[in-house]
Scaffold this motif. Sequence first.
Motif, PDB file in Angstrom:
ATOM      1  N   ALA A 562     -39.567  59.391  -6.866  1.00  0.00           N
ATOM      2  CA  ALA A 562     -39.622  59.648  -5.510  1.00  0.00           C
ATOM      3  C   ALA A 562     -38.628  60.555  -5.351  1.00  0.00           C
ATOM      4  CB  ALA A 562     -39.069  58.417  -4.789  1.00  0.00           C
ATOM      5  N   SER A 563     -39.064  61.501  -4.390  1.00  0.00           N
ATOM      6  CA  SER A 563     -38.002  62.848  -4.027  1.00  0.00           C
ATOM      7  C   SER A 563     -37.956  62.960  -2.719  1.00  0.00           C
ATOM      8  CB  SER A 563     -38.690  64.161  -4.608  1.00  0.00           C
ATOM      9  OG  SER A 563     -40.022  64.330  -3.956  1.00  0.00           O
ATOM     10  N   ARG A 564     -36.866  63.341  -2.050  1.00  0.00           N
ATOM     11  CA  ARG A 564     -36.582  63.538  -0.597  1.00  0.00           C
ATOM     12  C   ARG A 564     -35.982  65.094  -0.275  1.00  0.00           C
ATOM     13  NH1 ARG A 564     -36.875  61.025   4.175  1.00  0.00           N
ATOM     14  NH2 ARG A 564     -35.491  61.639   5.678  1.00  0.00           N
ATOM     15  N   THR A 565     -36.471  65.838   0.376  1.00  0.00           N
ATOM     16  CA  THR A 565     -35.924  67.270   0.828  1.00  0.00           C
ATOM     17  C   THR A 565     -35.629  67.289   2.220  1.00  0.00           C
ATOM     18  OG1 THR A 565     -38.178  68.016   0.876  1.00  0.00           O
ATOM     19  CG2 THR A 565     -37.367  68.317  -1.291  1.00  0.00           C
ATOM     20  N   ARG A 566     -34.553  68.047   2.478  1.00  0.00           N
ATOM     21  CA  ARG A 566     -34.341  68.425   4.075  1.00  0.00           C
ATOM     22  C   ARG A 566     -34.006  69.878   4.069  1.00  0.00           C
ATOM     23  NH1 ARG A 566     -29.567  65.098   6.495  1.00  0.00           N
ATOM     24  NH2 ARG A 566     -28.482  66.813   5.461  1.00  0.00           N
ATOM     25  N   ASP A 567     -34.365  70.473   5.076  1.00  0.00           N
ATOM     26  CA  ASP A 567     -34.119  72.049   5.089  1.00  0.00           C
ATOM     27  C   ASP A 567     -33.259  72.110   6.427  1.00  0.00           C
ATOM     28  OD1 ASP A 567     -35.425  71.739   7.448  1.00  0.00           O
ATOM     29  OD2 ASP A 567     -37.392  72.890   6.579  1.00  0.00           O
TER      30      ASP A 567
END
Length: 865
Positions: A562-567
């Motif tokens: 599971a991965s999470r990204t936020r710019d």
Amino acid sequence: MLAGPRNSTVVQQAAQFQPLLLAVAIAAGLASCSALARSIADNPLYAAFNPAFIHGNDVDLSRFEHGNPVAPGSYRVDVYVNQVWNGRQEIQVRDGETPGVPSSYCFNRSQLAGLGLDIEKLPDASAELEGDDGCLDIGRLVPEARVNFDLGELRIDLSIPQAYLSRIVRGYADPRDWDRGVTAAFVDYNANAYRNDNRGSKQTQYYAGLNAGLNLGDWRLRHNGSYNQSSGDQGSSSGEYSSISSYAQRDISSLKSQLTVGEYYTSSELFDSVPYTGVQLASDDRMLPDSQRGFAPAIRGTAETNAKVTVRQGDNVLYETNVAPGPFIIDDLYSTGYAGDLEVTVSEADGRSRTFTVPFASVAQMLRPGVSRYSVVAGQYRNDDLDDAPHFVQGTYQRGIGDQWTGYTGSIIAEQYMAVQGGLALSTSLGAVAVDVTHSQASGLPGGDGLGESASGQSYRISYSKLVEPTGTNFVVAAHRFSSEGYLNLADYAQLSSSNGGGVLRQRNRLQINVSQPLDGFGNLFLSGSAQNYWNASKGSDMSYQAGYSNSFRWGSFNLSASRTRDGAGESETRYMLSLSMPLGSSPRAPYLNSSTSWSDSGDANAMVSVSGTHGDRSQLSYGVYGARSHSDGENSDSGGANLQYHTAKTNISASVSGGEGYHQLGLGLTGSVVVHPGGVSFSQSQGETRVVVEAKGADGARLLNSSVGTVDGGGYGVVAGLMPYRQNEVALDPKGTSTDVELQTTSQNVAPRYGAVVMLKYPTVIGQPLLLTLRDEAGKQLPVGADVLDGAGNSLAMVGQGSRVFLRSEERQGHLQVRWGEGPDRQCQVNYQLPGEAGEDTVPFLQAEAVCTKRPGRTELARR
């Protein structure tokens, strides 16, 4: 490679037949048990033969009583000391001065230190050295030493008692054995062409990446660049060539360093790496022995008797040695990364043992005690988009201060810019940590972005690593950096100070972390992530992290993550993925079925299934096919494709095709290398900076075992790339695939090339039809076993074996032989021969023939049996 008298090459054929002769002679020698016993008592390597048990009992076998004789001359051979390769050296072989001893193997005085001999430990060495005439025989100079010369492999093995050897660091390759290679040039290429049709809009793209080099003496000239061209269906076309770097480089062996002049990059150990045009002198850790590279702690202890010391890391034995009574130190452990503390066991001679632990953790900044690393650069910051890039000077220095400490410092000075760094790395039982601070000061800035015309600030960095032994948890904080608002690195300053430079994002915080956790046979858990923010950005932090679990079974493996990204704008996405992999069969070359499914919290999803595998005895052909379905914005789409890669000896060919709703794409590619060397031009599929050109004349088709599919070409040359510089590399040939008329005199050689060298290795060959010749004298009797067979020029070719048979290779259809088994005309005879049949008509592995050997000149025709 063989260097010596003319007969030193053909003598190797005799070596093939000598074991058969010796087996017969040894059996016959058993009749003289009492004489043999007395001889063995005086010399354990002595073997006596009774000629009464050998047909032709007037043959002289004394030359075999002390082993197989080697013809006098000069030989370039691989030297092994106690089974460890020491280097390739020139040695002289002389007739033995002691009666009955056939050969002496000569080393000169300058070679002794390279062999690891400690002259002061040798008894009565002074008398031998004073009488040195360029021939120091190790077997006579060193007590209980043994010398074994393998003429077929061009290898000499020296067995020397450890008591007479100086201490040599493990992994050591003497700089005198580093081979700079020959004058040569090469071009490594990677070319691709793509044709894309997307809903009627067609476009073609071409790409070619080049790595070109020219070696002249100690200097290596290099250029890296790429060419891109694209054209559309309207006829428009544009192409551009980009130069990445162009430089000249050479070794500075005495400093264990590389000197580089031209367009290159600064090192990244302390400061961020930047491109520049100028000159650099920097340490090259590859020149150090393996046991001095990286970091490993020194182990100190005390032995009460002659003891054995064993060093373990987990379940692995890293090192084992015998030590004398008293204090000992082990400071040549190979670097073992982040694998945990060391367990040291001292086993005494009386059966007692004790164990203690040495803490071990490392970060990239750590060095061994007394080891240094440095770099000095002077040049101009390289960026084609800037009109007035600054000139600068940069210097860095690292040194291992003690068993657990490493200090480092560095500085950058430009026209209106300066940066200074200082730091310390420490290994403790709580883990390894490195802390440093960098201060920068700049002036002449345009202002804006929160900065005035001048700025100063600091950047703080901390690195940490630790393996928790009880649970196996490995923590690595690769870097946590905090920079104050006024801090600028060199790239930031160059961009801001240039007249046409724009604003830059100045980093404030950056954190990277990796954690892995094995589950004791039930798979592995992992967590990795990074986050960063900026001073002059109104947006938030960039952040990404990933967590997952993987495991392997007999039927295959799977991975769940599971991965999470936020710019910086606050947009975020969470994505999940499940992948499976399993073989479709039990054979080693069975294809693999791979499948993956991913979906996100936004509703997008993708599923793909592929099959991939290889074919051919050397996996020359690799293939893959796939099909996929995607769901995005409420719509489904399907796609699929296939790819092929074929590896030949001269190049690698690839092709791909893919398509989906409204588009399709075709692709072709070529990768390989062209090498220009003293023997001509060779094409190869292997690429790399350090390479060997194999020369084996006539052995076309022989496999290069160091290359996946490489072979010797029709000109007798082959290329092997990717060798380890400053280390022993074995380069081996497999004669399978060559003509039966060609014999490789050696199939393996060792070389320690310098970085970027193109080394020529010659593999001697004998070309001719193999012939098994049965000889008789004029009375029809067999010739004596062990008699020498010589060609018309007097060069030794072989020896008469059992049944009066001789095996040799004939390069001509007819020739002349002389057979000799002693002095005087009554102990020699001559053969004039002509091969039966027409040239090239025989397909059998070897010819068999009979001939008469006459004691006066004459001509005897051979008849096929």
